[in-house]
Design a protein around this motif. Structure first.
Motif, PDB file in Angstrom:
ATOM      1  N   MET A   1     -23.382 101.131  22.668  1.00 61.47           N
ATOM      2  CA  MET A   1     -24.049 101.440  21.415  1.00 61.47           C
ATOM      3  C   MET A   1     -24.556 100.171  20.737  1.00 61.47           C
ATOM      4  SD  MET A   1     -21.711 104.417  19.652  1.00 61.47           S
ATOM      5  CE  MET A   1     -20.165 103.548  19.836  1.00 61.47           C
ATOM      6  N   LEU A   2     -23.703  99.201  20.628  1.00 61.80           N
ATOM      7  CA  LEU A   2     -24.092  97.989  19.913  1.00 61.80           C
ATOM      8  C   LEU A   2     -25.206  97.235  20.627  1.00 61.80           C
ATOM      9  CD1 LEU A   2     -20.569  96.661  18.858  1.00 61.80           C
ATOM     10  CD2 LEU A   2     -22.224  97.890  17.451  1.00 61.80           C
ATOM     11  N   ARG A   3     -25.176  97.249  21.940  1.00 61.90           N
ATOM     12  CA  ARG A   3     -26.205  96.514  22.700  1.00 61.90           C
ATOM     13  C   ARG A   3     -27.580  97.137  22.571  1.00 61.90           C
ATOM     14  NH1 ARG A   3     -22.932  96.330  28.025  1.00 61.90           N
ATOM     15  NH2 ARG A   3     -21.499  97.418  26.736  1.00 61.90           N
ATOM     16  N   GLU A   4     -27.635  98.422  22.275  1.00 62.65           N
ATOM     17  CA  GLU A   4     -28.922  99.103  22.139  1.00 62.65           C
ATOM     18  C   GLU A   4     -29.632  98.743  20.844  1.00 62.65           C
ATOM     19  OE1 GLU A   4     -28.461 103.288  22.693  1.00 62.65           O
ATOM     20  OE2 GLU A   4     -27.340 103.016  24.555  1.00 62.65           O
ATOM     21  N   ARG A   6     -29.466 100.028  17.936  1.00 60.50           N
ATOM     22  CA  ARG A   6     -29.932 101.189  17.175  1.00 60.50           C
ATOM     23  C   ARG A   6     -28.807 101.640  16.267  1.00 60.50           C
ATOM     24  NH1 ARG A   6     -32.358 105.447  21.288  1.00 60.50           N
ATOM     25  NH2 ARG A   6     -30.256 106.127  20.914  1.00 60.50           N
ATOM     26  N   SER A   7     -29.166 102.230  15.146  1.00 61.64           N
ATOM     27  CA  SER A   7     -28.156 102.774  14.247  1.00 61.64           C
ATOM     28  C   SER A   7     -27.391 103.890  14.942  1.00 61.64           C
ATOM     29  CB  SER A   7     -28.821 103.336  12.986  1.00 61.64           C
ATOM     30  OG  SER A   7     -29.433 102.296  12.269  1.00 61.64           O
ATOM     31  N   GLY A  27     -24.462  92.164  13.640  1.00 63.65           N
ATOM     32  CA  GLY A  27     -25.507  92.201  12.623  1.00 63.65           C
ATOM     33  C   GLY A  27     -25.699  93.543  11.947  1.00 63.65           C
ATOM     34  N   TYR A  28     -24.864  94.503  12.258  1.00 59.91           N
ATOM     35  CA  TYR A  28     -24.967  95.808  11.620  1.00 59.91           C
ATOM     36  C   TYR A  28     -24.336  95.768  10.229  1.00 59.91           C
ATOM     37  CZ  TYR A  28     -26.127  98.166  16.024  1.00 59.91           C
ATOM     38  OH  TYR A  28     -26.734  98.590  17.168  1.00 59.91           O
TER      39      TYR A  28
END
Length: 140
Positions: A1-4, A6-7, A27-28
């Motif tokens: 998820m994080l590598r994509e 996207r929220s 960075g989220y």
């Protein structure tokens, strides 16, 4: 998820602080919506009603333990989330109500009448907030 990059949203019974930290480091901006009731017995009753209507079944014996784990995870969520919104959903049929908000770990908003379960988790912070509200405004 994080590598994509996207929220995304995660729904769980407890807050995954490792995921929150990983997301922040990537960075989220992290936001946790925590919804609870005053008592796990109330949750058991609601699950029974849901199951009687054909809804998702849950092993009823796991609900009290899950409730306690969720309450234990709440203070950690405050330390790891950029924004933590805490809701009480005790009153059946009236929906949930915002009872506290923490931004960057600091209590920025609380209801005038916090539920007992919130006082048990954040008693000291809530008392400090109440004292701040009671202070008279400074004169010029």
């Amino acid at each position: 998820m994080l590598r994509e990059r996207r929220s995304f949203v995660v729904e769980d019974l407890t807050v995954d602080t490792e995921l929150l930290e990983s997301a922040r480091q990537a960075g989220y901006t992290t936001k946790v919506l925590f919804i609870s009731t005053e008592d796990p017995t109330l949750n058991v009753g609601r699950v029974l009603v849901r199951m009687s209507r054909g809804g998702q079944a849950v092993p009823l014996g796991t609900i009290p333990e899950s409730y306690e784990e969720a309450m234990k995870s709440l203070p950690e969520a405050r330390r790891h989330a950029d924004d933590l919104l805490v809701y009480d959903n005790t009153e059946n049929g009236r929906g949930h109500r915002l009872v506290a908000r923490f931004i960057a770990g600091e209590l920025v908003k609380t209801t005038q009448t916090p539920p007992d379960w919130l006082k048990e988790v954040f008693g000291r912070e809530l008392r400090s907030e109440a004292r701040e509200r009671e202070k008279p405004p400074r004169g010029r």
